[in-house]
Design an enzyme around this catalytic site. Structure first.
Site, PDB file in Angstrom:
ATOM      1  N   LYS A   1       0.820  -1.217   0.000  1.00 17.15           N
ATOM      2  CA  LYS A   1       0.000   0.000   0.000  1.00 17.15           C
ATOM      3  C   LYS A   1       0.855   1.270   0.000  1.00 17.15           C
ATOM      4  O   LYS A   1       0.453   2.297  -0.542  1.00 17.15           O
ATOM      5  CB  LYS A   1      -0.913   0.008   1.235  1.00 17.15           C
ATOM      6  CG  LYS A   1      -1.917  -1.145   1.263  1.00 17.15           C
ATOM      7  CD  LYS A   1      -3.129  -0.858   0.414  1.00 17.15           C
ATOM      8  CE  LYS A   1      -4.079  -2.039   0.369  1.00 17.15           C
ATOM      9  NZ  LYS A   1      -5.139  -1.884  -0.626  1.00 17.15           N
TER      10      LYS A   1
ATOM     11  N   GLU B   1      -9.845   6.367   2.914  1.00 16.29           N
ATOM     12  CA  GLU B   1     -10.716   5.340   3.477  1.00 16.29           C
ATOM     13  C   GLU B   1      -9.831   4.152   3.837  1.00 16.29           C
ATOM     14  O   GLU B   1      -8.758   3.988   3.265  1.00 16.29           O
ATOM     15  CB  GLU B   1     -11.765   4.913   2.440  1.00 16.29           C
ATOM     16  CG  GLU B   1     -11.294   3.853   1.429  1.00 16.29           C
ATOM     17  CD  GLU B   1     -10.204   4.339   0.506  1.00 16.29           C
ATOM     18  OE1 GLU B   1     -10.099   5.562   0.315  1.00 16.29           O
ATOM     19  OE2 GLU B   1      -9.435   3.507  -0.023  1.00 16.29           O
TER      20      GLU B   1
ATOM     21  N   SER C   1       1.933  -9.679  -0.866  1.00 17.83           N
ATOM     22  CA  SER C   1       1.585  -8.257  -0.769  1.00 17.83           C
ATOM     23  C   SER C   1       1.832  -7.657   0.611  1.00 17.83           C
ATOM     24  O   SER C   1       2.013  -6.458   0.741  1.00 17.83           O
ATOM     25  CB  SER C   1       0.126  -8.050  -1.175  1.00 17.83           C
ATOM     26  OG  SER C   1      -0.726  -8.845  -0.368  1.00 17.83           O
TER      27      SER C   1
HETATM   28  C1  LIG Z   1      -1.438  -6.966   2.535  1.00 17.86           C
HETATM   29  C2  LIG Z   1      -2.589  -6.623   1.648  1.00 17.86           C
HETATM   30  N1  LIG Z   1      -2.721  -7.285   0.477  1.00 17.86           N
HETATM   31  C3  LIG Z   1      -3.751  -7.040  -0.349  1.00 17.86           C
HETATM   32  C4  LIG Z   1      -4.729  -6.125  -0.040  1.00 17.86           C
HETATM   33  C5  LIG Z   1      -5.870  -5.970  -0.978  1.00 17.86           C
HETATM   34  O1  LIG Z   1      -5.870  -4.764  -1.686  1.00 17.86           O
HETATM   35  P1  LIG Z   1      -5.526  -4.713  -3.240  1.00 17.86           P
HETATM   36  O2  LIG Z   1      -6.373  -5.709  -3.922  1.00 17.86           O
HETATM   37  O3  LIG Z   1      -5.821  -3.318  -3.613  1.00 17.86           O
HETATM   38  O4  LIG Z   1      -4.086  -5.042  -3.394  1.00 17.86           O
HETATM   39  C6  LIG Z   1      -4.644  -5.401   1.165  1.00 17.86           C
HETATM   40  C7  LIG Z   1      -5.656  -4.404   1.548  1.00 17.86           C
HETATM   41  O5  LIG Z   1      -5.726  -3.886   2.632  1.00 17.86           O
HETATM   42  C8  LIG Z   1      -3.539  -5.659   2.019  1.00 17.86           C
HETATM   43  O6  LIG Z   1      -3.404  -5.017   3.191  1.00 17.86           O
END
Ligand SMILES: Cc1ncc(COP(=O)(O)O)c(C=O)c1O
Lengths: 603, 249
Positions: free
Chosen positions: A301, A323, A588
């Site tokens: 993020k 948000e 992620s």
């Molecule tokens: C570690 C992590 N991965 C994935 C996501 C999902 O978001 P996005 O699909 O925008 O990557 C989030 C959302 O809070 C997150 O904290």
């Protein structure tokens, strides 16, 4: 149909061509050609073309080491071998990491059997008119001959193609016909192309809709039929202001410098690409983890918030609205606001405020104001509504959105800012395996920002399978799910036309997933387009499967993943890979924030 | 002739328009409320189609919409309730809602229903003008349904010219940069904005923040009239809707 423009040389001329949908740019390194680039050809010139235009070097019976050195010097992607090169020679070029386009000279006596020994080696064939001097005659060969080509390798059609041939080309129906090679038919003088004439011709072929980057957003913010800016007039000026500024600012030297510096020394980029040895053994393939979990604040993020805060700064904004669901984006926003000394207001569903206490505390410690959203079901969707309402009432503020959702330009803006992920994967894989392209890229999808970033530089690389994993909660048919693409249909949410979960009356329904970051009833319009066009495969993983995958990763690699990322990992269990496949999973985020959930399940 | 056009032909001053959500406070209240509004001399009514995510609305309208949904309200049910509305109600009726609900219902089906029950216009705040003009304008015109457009204090002059050309029925002049339900504050800039819009060739009504006789008269002095939503919903909630309407006279 792909387009190759060959016999390029002059930088000024090339700049005139950059707006055209050119997939391959050819530079002739054969000294006897009138389009020979010359002995002192500037290495900067091929680099004028964007990344997704492949650079091709054209050679005739060149010494192998000269050819390879040239390829390296000019960062060529492909080699067009236009002389009598042997299959063995092609093999060596291929092994050096270049795509191989082998040219053949057509006349009525051409023996298509002679191609067989090249079949397993070359990426493409190129069929040119037979001449005394290896092409460049300006004449066409008899295209009926193509009917005799029954091989499996796709081919480029070359030789004397001109403006008058558009109709005939549209009629060509050979299933291996892959690209057009354009050269002397569109020239003002040798090596100087006629940009106008090319544009008219390409328009006639209707390539602009067929061929131009199909996965890029158009001027009005659409990916195919999805996207746009479905906003009340009350937001029009805010959104227009952003639309008018974002590309300019992102392209400015100042932004690029600041963004790169902060990613490097604040976020901690590049993040490693870790070969997961034990996991690879377990699944009998080669698994690499892109380590977004190692960034500052612990998830991808921050790539986005760093970029948007710079944008806000350049636009002279003093107050930031955001948000958040799980609180990851809220923390990442509070972090950059603290760094830049800007006021920060984060909307968070009242239910999430209770569920995610540690992140609420982090945001507060970073100086942000956390406002519980008490409308609707009091989760991410409602927090987003509240943030947008705040923006309506405070048009001077900057709305810093957390995923590839919302009205245009947000999906494109956030995708660009997250694209650093695949930019790094390409470089790291090329170093590691010699090939920047893996066989698979796997990422979880909530709104879709980490997936968009991990996919971005591969969108036009057909050999890379893109796999998006949604959260199916208790199961796709359970009614307790967040698998938007799997069970949703077309609708409008938060200013965007996309896929969403809704009832028969068009009321948006509440999603469920154990992972708060995937708990969103919509999905970014890019993903809706990737799903509908079939470019990406959309799968899903349940709560249970994600929890198990988290445990497997922790125990086999010593890495505790975020629950969101665990959904991407869970899909490894369900897919079949070959021994030699290269599989990249975008990790992620890290699991610290999810320890309470993990403890509850693994106690 | 479309009843909205008729209204503005016959009356240019102090037009009172009231907004309320269908199916609120009770599911079957839609028709009785319409009757009350007509009896109390209201000129025009906007019936809200309840939606789960009303982006442009403040807390009062949001929670009223939620209550209507909890009551079981839906767009199809609204059309069913309105089936015979034209037997008793003669004032112009507008449906106000969000694009997702209409899109999901099907634009053609929606317009057919509008024609059948006698709806004169719609307000769809999140349907962009460009998309409307390219894809839907002809259909709306063929059905005789006005698409009422919004202008706000932030609307640039350039965009205002475009909106003026595209407008039909009247312009919904949003008083202030806010969601519905705020209080209208008087200011020099605001008056300049009101006057600019009032100077256009198309009639206009002012909405957002109008809540009593004083604010109504103030707004109406700059335009053809004004729209009251939140304050009326609060009265419905308290059960004193008739008194509230009388207090506006
Ligand atoms: C570690 C992590 N991965 C994935 C996501 C999902 O978001 P996005 O699909 O925008 O990557 C989030 C959302 O809070 C997150 O904290």
């Amino acid at each position: 149909m792909k387009i190759k423009v060959c016999g390029l040389k002059y930088s000024k001329n090339i700049k005139e061509l950059l707006q055209l949908p050119i997939d391959y740019a050819g530079f002739i390194f054969y000294p006897k050609s009138p389009r020979y680039v010359g002995d002192e050809f500037d290495t900067e010139i091929p680099a004028l073309f964007p990344k997704n235009t492949r650079k091709v070097g054209v050679f005739v019976n060149e010494e192998l080491d000269v050819l390879l050195a040239t390829g390296e010097k000019y960062k060529l992607n492909a080699m067009q071998l236009h002389g009598g090169e042997s299959a063995e020679y092609c093999q060596k070029v291929k092994e050096a990491g270049f795509e191989v386009i082998k040219a053949f000279q057509m006349n009525d006596n051409f023996q298509f059997e002679s191609l067989e020994e090249y079949e397993n080696i070359c990426d493409f064939f190129l069929f040119d008119t037979k001449t005394e001097n290896y092409g460049g005659s300006g004449r066409k060969f008899n295209w009926k001959l193509l009917e005799n080509y029954k091989g499996s390798i796709p081919f480029f059609l070359s030789g004397g193609i001109g403006a008058q041939d558009a109709e005939q080309i549209k009629q060509l129906s050979h299933d291996k016909f892959y690209a057009l090679d354009l050269n002397s038919g569109f020239e003002l003088q040798p090596a100087k192309k006629n940009a106008n004439q090319l544009e008219i011709f390409l328009n006639k072929l209707e390539l602009n809709t067929m061929n131009k980057d199909k996965y890029a957003v158009d001027e009005r913010g659409y990916y195919g039929e999805f996207g746009g800016a479905y906003i009340p007039e009350l937001l029009r000026k805010n959104v227009d202001e952003l639309q008018e500024n974002y590309l300019k600012i992102l392209a400015s030297e100042q932004f690029k410098k600041d963004y790169a510096r902060l990613l490097d020394n604040y976020v901690g980029r590049p993040t490693p690409l870790t070969k997961a040895g034990n996991l690879s053994k377990r699944y009998g393939t080669n698994i690499y983890l892109k380590r977004e979990d190692l960034t500052h604040t612990g998830a991808h993020k921050i790539n986005n918030t760093i970029g948007q805060i710079l944008l806000a700064k350049y636009m002279g904004k003093k107050r930031i609205i955001a948000e958040t669901g799980a609180g990851q984006h809220g923390v990442a926003t509070a972090t950059v606001c603290a760094l830049f000394g800007l006021e920060c207001v984060v909307y968070m569903g009242a239910l999430d405020v209770k569920r995610q206490a540690p992140n609420v505390a982090r945001m507060k410690m970073l100086g942000a104001k956390v406002v519980p959203a008490i409308s609707g079901n009091q989760t991410l969707k409602d927090a987003t509504n509240e943030a947008i309402r705040d923006w309506i009432a405070n048009p001077e503020s900057f709305y810093l959105i957390g995923s590839v959702v919302g009205p245009h330009p947000y999906p494109d803006l956030v995708t660009r800012l997250q694209s650093i992920i695949s930019e790094e994967i390409r470089e790291q894989l090329a170093k590691e395996t010699g090939n920047p392209n893996p066989n698979y890229v796997i990422a979880c999808v909530g709104g879709g920002s980490n997936a968009a970033g991990a996919f971005y530089h591969y969108l036009n690389e057909k050999d890379v399978n893109l796999v998006a994993v949604e959260a199916s909660g208790l199961g796709v048919d359970s009614g307790e799910t967040a698998a938007t693409i799997t069970i949703g249909d077309i609708g409008f949410i938060h200013g965007s036309k996309t896929m969403l979960m809704q009832d028969e009356d068009g009321q948006i329904t509440e999603p469920y997933s154990i992972s708060a970051g995937l708990d969103y009833p919509g999905v970014g319009p890019l993903h809706a387009h990737l799903a509908v066009s079939g470019r990406a495969q959309f799968l899903s993983a349940t709560d249970e499967e994600a929890l198990n995958a988290a445990k497997v990763l922790a125990e086999s690699e010593g890495i505790i993943p975020a629950l969101e990322s665990s959904h991407a990992l869970a899909i490894l269990e369900k897919m079949q890979f070959k021994k030699d496949d290269v599989v990249v999973v975008n990790l992620s985020g890290r699991g610290d924030k999810d320890m309470e959930t993990y403890m509850k399940h693994f106690a | 002739m479309n009843r909205i056009d008729q209204l503005f032909q016959n009356k240019q001053k102090d037009i009172l328009s009231i907004y309320f959500p269908a199916g609120y406070p009770k599911l079957e209240d839609t028709l009785p409320t319409l009757q009350l509004l007509q009896d109390k001399g209201v000129d025009l009514v906007e019936i809200g189609i309840p939606f789960s995510d009303p982006l442009a609305d403040g807390p009062v309208i949001q929670s009223a919409a939620k209550q209507a949904l909890d009551n079981g309200m839906s767009l199809q049910l609204l059309f069913n309730q309105l089936k015979d509305v034209r037997k008793s109600i003669t004032i112009p009726l507008i449906l106000m809602g969000y694009w997702n609900t209409v899109y999901k219902f099907g634009v053609d089906a929606f317009l057919t229903e509008c024609q059948n029950v006698g709806i004169d216009g719609v307000i769809l705040p999140d349907l962009p003008l460009e998309e409307y003009q390219e894809e839907y304008k002809e259909k709306f015109e063929a059905a005789g349904v006005h698409n009422v457009l919004l202008v706000t204090p932030q609307t640039t002059d350039k965009r205002l010219t475009i909106i003026e050309k595209a407008a039909s029925g009247f312009l919904y002049m949003v008083s202030t940069a806010a969601t519905t339900g705020g209080a209208l504050q008087a200011s020099k800039e605001r008056e300049a904005y009101f006057k600019k819009i009032a100077g256009l060739d198309i009639p206009s009504l002012i909405g957002f923040g109008i809540h009593d006789k004083t604010s109504f008269q103030h707004a109406a002095s700059f335009s053809n009239g004004a729209i009251i939503g939140t304050a009326f919903i609060k009265a419905l909630e308290k059960g004193n809707a008739a008194e509230f309407l009388e207090s506006l006279q």
